[in-house]
Design an enzyme around this catalytic site. Sequence first.
Site, PDB file in Angstrom:
ATOM      1  CG  ASP A  91      -8.684  17.185  15.622  1.00 34.30           C
ATOM      2  OD1 ASP A  91      -9.268  17.472  16.587  1.00 34.30           O
ATOM      3  OD2 ASP A  91      -8.794  15.870  14.822  1.00 34.30           O
TER       4      ASP A  91
HETATM    5  C1  BGC Z   1     -11.901  15.530  16.385  1.00 29.67           C
HETATM    6  C2  BGC Z   1     -12.263  16.420  15.960  1.00 29.67           C
HETATM    7  C3  BGC Z   1     -13.248  17.593  17.097  1.00 29.67           C
HETATM    8  C4  BGC Z   1     -12.367  17.583  18.313  1.00 29.67           C
HETATM    9  C5  BGC Z   1     -13.055  18.214  19.281  1.00 29.67           C
HETATM   10  C6  BGC Z   1     -11.451  15.490  17.974  1.00 29.67           C
HETATM   11  O1  BGC Z   1     -10.909  14.294  18.434  1.00 29.67           O
HETATM   12  O2  BGC Z   1     -11.141  14.831  15.502  1.00 29.67           O
HETATM   13  O3  BGC Z   1     -13.346  16.727  15.014  1.00 29.67           O
HETATM   14  O4  BGC Z   1     -13.616  18.698  16.563  1.00 29.67           O
HETATM   15  O5  BGC Z   1     -11.970  16.219  18.634  1.00 29.67           O
HETATM   16  O6  BGC Z   1     -13.898  17.402  19.945  1.00 29.67           O
END
Ligand code: BGC
Length: 759
Positions: free
Chosen positions: A223
């Site tokens: 993530d």
């Molecule tokens: C989120 C993800 C997301 C990623 C990219 C993160 O903060 O938890 O779900 O895909 O950011 O935006």
Amino acid sequence: MDVEAIVKKMTLEEKAAAVEGKLFWFTQAYPELGVPEVQVSDGPHGLRKMYGQGLTITSVCFPAACATACSFDTELMEKMGQALGKECQAEDVAVLLGPAVNIKRSPLCGRNFEYISEDPYVAGKMSAALIRGVQSENVGTSIKHFAANNQEFERMYGSSEVDERTLREIYFPAFEIAVKESDPWTVMCSYNRINGTYSSENPWLLNDVLRKEWGFKGLVMSDWGAVSDRIAGIAAGLDLDMPGSQGVNNESIVQAVRTGKLSEEALDTAVTNILNMVEKYVSHRGDGAADGKKAEYLLDRAADHALATEVAKECVVLLKNKEKVLPLAKEETVALIGGFAEKPRFQGGGSSHINSYKVVSALSVAEKYGAFTFNRGFSEKEDVIEEDLQREAVEAAEKADKIVVFAGLPDLFESEAYDREHMRLPACQNHLIEELLKTGKPVIVVLHNGSPVEMPWADEVDGIVEAYLGGDGIGEAVMDVLYGKVNPSGRLAESFPMKLSDNPSYLNFPGTEHKVNYAEGVFVGYRYYDTKQMEVRYPFGYGLSYTEFRYSNLRISRDTFTAAEGVTVSVDVTNIGDRAGKEVVQLYVSDKTGSAIRPVHELKGFCKLALEPGETKTAVFTLDKRAFAWYDVEDGDWRASNGTYVIEVGRSSREIEYTEEVHIIGTPEKPPVITPDVQMGELLRSPYTRDYAMELLKPFTVKFTRSDSETDEMVEAVMRFLPLRSLRSFQGVTNETVDELCKALQAHIDEQLKGAQSR
Ligand code: BGC
């Protein structure tokens, strides 16, 4: 691209650089090696492609997962996924960052709107379907966030303290089902730690469970910002660090390989997994669907908005319809009240937020349906009673035949990055609803929320329509449902408790000292409420229709079977009303064997049937071993114990139409563990030792003669929990005697186990 050859040609420095992202959304390019960069994009319910300085393209916002889950329609999910896949191809996006399948442990989790269900089976089946759809267009998905990421509080540091059985039964299966059934190109690991170890550096999670056990072949990305120790991460199976460290980690990776702290093989594996994904995308970029037909990929916003609206219509859940207050009739004058009628809340905040090209509100299409008035009634932004707005609304309501209030949670209440603090609607909305009830006119509440709310007025209002965060066509979908153009067929994919403190995680949410204790174990959602027989506002699986369905003719292929054989269950469902409608038939299994502490029942099958008036269709469910099993940590495997199970078929977890007993046989029993501590009852119960122990212990049992006031049953019950070593309390029984007994019992068990193996 010959990935193997490319990895061989790459220098150590190049490989160290390749395992992190670039410019937030890209993989690294190596033009001289023929490796292009590819872009990934959020997800999950629309394309949020970024460009330039934090700008996002305009696209279509499909209903969020809280809503699509209620469709219980896997075909629909696949169709929506395919549309998203086409959008990705049109915009040259290699991977859509979704679906998000974390279990709704608490109604307070700020991201519940993005997540599918409190039930792992529903989350798994619905996400597998979406993945199939997206990937049918040769675009990857990233199922997220693996794993046990069920709150936003301290999400990047906190440790989810969860026992293994609970992980296996509740928090893993959505990922497991999707991996096994639809082979997502990528998995996104979560921010949090699990039992102290970050998901981004957890070899058990990423290599043992995901890859070795489930057979995942794709790439694991972090993530955004989930990486703590990059070296440990690579060793643990985390391939791609997103958005990356801007090169900060490159030198340490090189040094770690040079000093032997990190094996070059592990780095090569990570690079290979990334390049395989790149190759998979670029080799079919713009090629058309998997059927090989060339397609012209255009981001057709109008067509996709129409599809988003169609999907929304399948998701709306009718929760209450007293004396058939709905559907509304064209001739009735309806007071539409609430700013959400004008500006629907159709999505949540954070990384999933779509720059919608077109939003249809209920108000903007109301004219087509009947006579209406509109008043805001309350402020949608802050929780203060605005007397003027309220007075105007009540005055308009007094003149109308029926009142429809569009209530819900303001944007600020629900977003990625923080959790809610309570489960209430803003007090000003509850107050207005009470005021409207005083008019004596029928009141219907339409709700826009990403997660359950308390409804203090639920018993008094006449109708409740749960519209969730239904995407940018939700206004039309809601009006179609209110006026009966669409017969509502959504069912809740989560329980609505009466109040927050009823929720099983209540005492342990969101945790303290960087730890959250999942003390409720497997008793999440309806698994808890139903086992405790608690009153809920609306149960899991619940939803009304404008027609009625009758269940008949339950058939079970056999009533006794081995776990490997499994069983098939079918039931007929007839639409006995006068309009076409759809029923979500649900199958639960209840374990009566007593071999483990389990929820009173668990969902193991669902299917949605579309039925014309008078029409009958058959719902068919195939149940395999997993449908009956629990995870036995001692064995490290799933166990469907011998004994009785009850198959339940119904329309919600609380409306079971049929129950039928079945029996599992042939599962090898576990022999008792023989030590001086083994209890006599265990020996006399186990098929391995029952007869043998009876004989062996006979000389000693005479010592347990009963007095006049005791019954044989009482003596037996006392003996049940007596350890073998307690025989030492009798004259003539020495430690050696107890050891001899143990040896004899163990030898007897071993003999039988050997016999069973050779058979
Ligand atoms: C989120 C993800 C997301 C990623 C990219 C993160 O903060 O938890 O779900 O895909 O950011 O935006």
